[in-house]
Design an enzyme around this catalytic site. Structure first.
Site, short mmCIF file in Angstrom:
data_model
loop_
_atom_site.label_atom_id
_atom_site.label_comp_id
_atom_site.label_asym_id
_atom_site.label_seq_id
_atom_site.Cartn_x
_atom_site.Cartn_y
_atom_site.Cartn_z
N TYR A 66 43.32 25.83 22.78
CA TYR A 66 42.24 26.09 23.76
C TYR A 66 42.59 25.49 25.13
O TYR A 66 42.48 26.15 26.16
CB TYR A 66 40.95 25.49 23.21
CG TYR A 66 39.72 25.75 24.04
CD1 TYR A 66 39.08 26.99 24.00
CD2 TYR A 66 39.17 24.76 24.86
CE1 TYR A 66 37.93 27.23 24.75
CE2 TYR A 66 38.03 24.99 25.61
CZ TYR A 66 37.41 26.23 25.55
OH TYR A 66 36.28 26.47 26.30
N LYS B 202 43.21 27.49 28.63
CA LYS B 202 42.37 27.25 29.81
C LYS B 202 43.19 26.72 30.99
O LYS B 202 42.87 27.00 32.15
CB LYS B 202 41.22 26.30 29.45
CG LYS B 202 40.24 26.89 28.41
CD LYS B 202 39.56 28.13 28.94
CE LYS B 202 38.46 28.65 28.05
NZ LYS B 202 37.80 29.85 28.58
P1 NDP Z 1 30.03 31.80 23.03
O1 NDP Z 1 30.78 31.52 21.79
O2 NDP Z 1 28.57 31.59 23.06
O3 NDP Z 1 30.32 33.32 23.50
C1 NDP Z 1 31.64 33.82 23.56
C2 NDP Z 1 31.62 35.20 24.15
O4 NDP Z 1 32.96 35.74 24.16
C3 NDP Z 1 30.76 36.18 23.35
O5 NDP Z 1 30.03 37.00 24.22
C4 NDP Z 1 31.79 36.99 22.58
O6 NDP Z 1 31.35 38.30 22.29
C5 NDP Z 1 32.95 37.04 23.58
N1 NDP Z 1 34.21 37.34 22.93
C6 NDP Z 1 34.87 36.61 22.00
N2 NDP Z 1 36.00 37.23 21.61
C7 NDP Z 1 36.05 38.40 22.30
C8 NDP Z 1 36.97 39.47 22.34
N3 NDP Z 1 38.07 39.51 21.59
N4 NDP Z 1 36.70 40.52 23.16
C9 NDP Z 1 35.58 40.52 23.93
N5 NDP Z 1 34.68 39.52 23.94
C10 NDP Z 1 34.90 38.47 23.14
O7 NDP Z 1 30.76 30.97 24.16
P2 NDP Z 1 30.18 30.32 25.51
O8 NDP Z 1 29.18 31.19 26.11
O9 NDP Z 1 29.86 28.91 25.23
O10 NDP Z 1 31.52 30.32 26.39
C11 NDP Z 1 31.80 31.29 27.38
C12 NDP Z 1 33.06 30.87 28.11
O11 NDP Z 1 32.89 29.58 28.68
C13 NDP Z 1 34.28 30.78 27.19
O12 NDP Z 1 35.43 31.23 27.86
C14 NDP Z 1 34.37 29.28 26.93
O13 NDP Z 1 35.67 28.90 26.60
C15 NDP Z 1 33.92 28.72 28.25
N6 NDP Z 1 33.45 27.35 28.14
C16 NDP Z 1 32.31 27.05 27.43
C17 NDP Z 1 31.88 25.72 27.35
C18 NDP Z 1 30.65 25.33 26.62
O14 NDP Z 1 30.35 24.12 26.60
N7 NDP Z 1 29.89 26.23 26.03
C19 NDP Z 1 32.63 24.64 27.99
C20 NDP Z 1 33.80 25.07 28.71
C21 NDP Z 1 34.17 26.38 28.79
P3 NDP Z 1 31.11 38.78 20.74
O15 NDP Z 1 30.12 37.83 20.16
O16 NDP Z 1 30.60 40.15 20.88
O17 NDP Z 1 32.47 38.71 20.12
#
Ligand code: NDP
Length: 247
Positions: free
Chosen positions: A155, A159
Site C-alpha cells: 500500500y 501511494k
Molecule cells: P473504501 O474501501 O471505503 O472504498 C474504496 C473504493 O474503491 C470503493 O468505491 C471501491 O468500489 C473502489 N474500488 C476498489 N477496487 C476497485 C477496482 N478494481 N476498480 C474500481 N473501483 C475500485 O475506501 P476509502 O473511501 O476509505 O478510500 C478511498 C481512497 O482514499 C483510497 O485510495 C484509499 O487508499 C485512500 N485513503 C483512505 C484513507 C482512510 O483513512 N479511509 C486514508 C488514506 C488514504 P467497489 O466497492 O465497487 O469495488
C-alpha cells in the site's frame, strides 16, 4: 468556487471518500460520473448524486486496473457529457501484512488497483483535457505513501508511486493548462478504517495531534478546492489532510 458547468469523473465514487467527493461536486451542480466494481452501490450512489443536484449522473461498473475497461468508460463518459474537466483518481484497496509474509499476489493486486489504475485513467482522460487546453487531475494518495507504514509495504509503495505519478503528470501537461495534485489523507472514517477494529483505532487516534479521525467531507472539501479556478496556480503538490500526523 464555481463548479456548476464542470464535468467530473470519480473512481471508487460509489462509497467512502469517493462517494463524498461525488456528492460534493453534485451539490455544486456539476455533471458527475462514478465507477466502481459493485453494481448495487453504483446504482444507489448515482441516484443520490442526481437527487442532490448533479446536472447529469453516470455510474459504470469498471475495474480501473484493466485498460480495456478504462478505455470503454472514457468513451461512455465522453458520449454522455461531451467533455471531462476534472478527474479524481480515488479507488483503492488495502491487503496489509508484514513484508516477510506478504504474497506476490497481494503485492500485485494493491499496486494494480491503487497505482496502475491512476496511470490508465490519466492516460485516457487527459486526451479530452488536452484538446480543451484545461483540466484538473487529483490523485488520492495517503500519509502511508509519505512516511511509510509497517505492515503496508504494498500500500505504501503504491501511494508513494502515486506521488511520483502526480509530479510527473503535473510537469508533462502544465503547458496544456492541466494541473495535477495529490491529497494524502490520514485516518478517515470509512469501511477501510472500520476494518481495523475499535482497539486499533483507539491506538491510532493517539498518533493524531488533533486527536480525532477525519470525515470524508474533509477530503471532499480539499478536492473541490484543487478542482476550482481558485487553485489555478497550484500543480504537482501533495497536501496532507491528516489532523497533523505528518508535520
Ligand atoms: P473504501 O474501501 O471505503 O472504498 C474504496 C473504493 O474503491 C470503493 O468505491 C471501491 O468500489 C473502489 N474500488 C476498489 N477496487 C476497485 C477496482 N478494481 N476498480 C474500481 N473501483 C475500485 O475506501 P476509502 O473511501 O476509505 O478510500 C478511498 C481512497 O482514499 C483510497 O485510495 C484509499 O487508499 C485512500 N485513503 C483512505 C484513507 C482512510 O483513512 N479511509 C486514508 C488514506 C488514504 P467497489 O466497492 O465497487 O469495488
Amino acid at each position: 468556487m464555481n463548479l456548476k458547468d464542470k464535468t467530473v469523473v470519480v473512481t471508487g465514487g460509489n462509497r467512502g471518500i469517493g462517494k463524498a467527493i461525488a456528492l460534493a461536486f453534485a451539490q455544486q451542480g456539476a455533471a458527475v460520473a462514478i465507477c466502481g466494481t459493485n453494481e448495487t452501490t453504483l446504482k444507489e450512489t448515482s441516484a443520490e448524486v442526481e437527487r442532490v443536484g448533479a446536472a447529469k449522473s453516470l455510474g459504470h461498473k469498471v475495474d480501473v486496473s484493466k485498460e480495456d475497461q478504462v478505455e470503454a468508460f472514457t468513451k461512455s463518459v465522453l458520449e454522455a457529457f461531451g467533455k471531462v474537466d476534472i478527474l479524481v483518481n480515488n479507488a483503492g484497496i488495502t491487503k496489509d501484512n508484514l513484508l516477510l509474509r506478504m504474497s506476490e499476489q497481494d503485492w500485485e493486486d494493491v499496486l494494480n488497483i491503487n497505482l496502475k489504475s491512476a496511470f490508465l485513467m490519466t492516460k485516457h482522460f487527459v486526451k479530452p483535457m488536452m484538446k480543451a487546453r484545461r483540466g484538473r487531475i487529483i490523485n488520492i494518495t495517503s500519509v502511508s505513501g509519505v512516511k511509510g507504514n509497517a505492515g503496508q509495504a504494498n500500500y505504501a509503495a503504491s501511494k508513494a508511486g502515486l506521488i511520483g505519478l502526480t509530479k510527473t503528470t503535473a510537469r508533462e501537461f502544465a503547458s496544456r493548462g492541466i494541473t495535477c495534485n495529490a491529497i494524502a489523507p490520514g485516518f478517515i472514517q470509512t469501511d477501510m478504517t472500520s476494518a481495523l477494529g475499535e482497539k486499533a483505532l483507539a491506538e491510532v487516534t493517539t498518533q493524531i495531534p488533533l486527536g480525532f479521525l477525519g470525515e470524508t467531507s474533509d477530503i471532499a472539501n480539499t478536492v473541490l478546492f484543487f478542482a476550482s479556478d481558485e487553485a489555478r496556480y497550484i500543480t504537482g503538490q501533495v497536501i496532507c489532510v491528516d489532523g497533523g500526523m505528518v508535520i
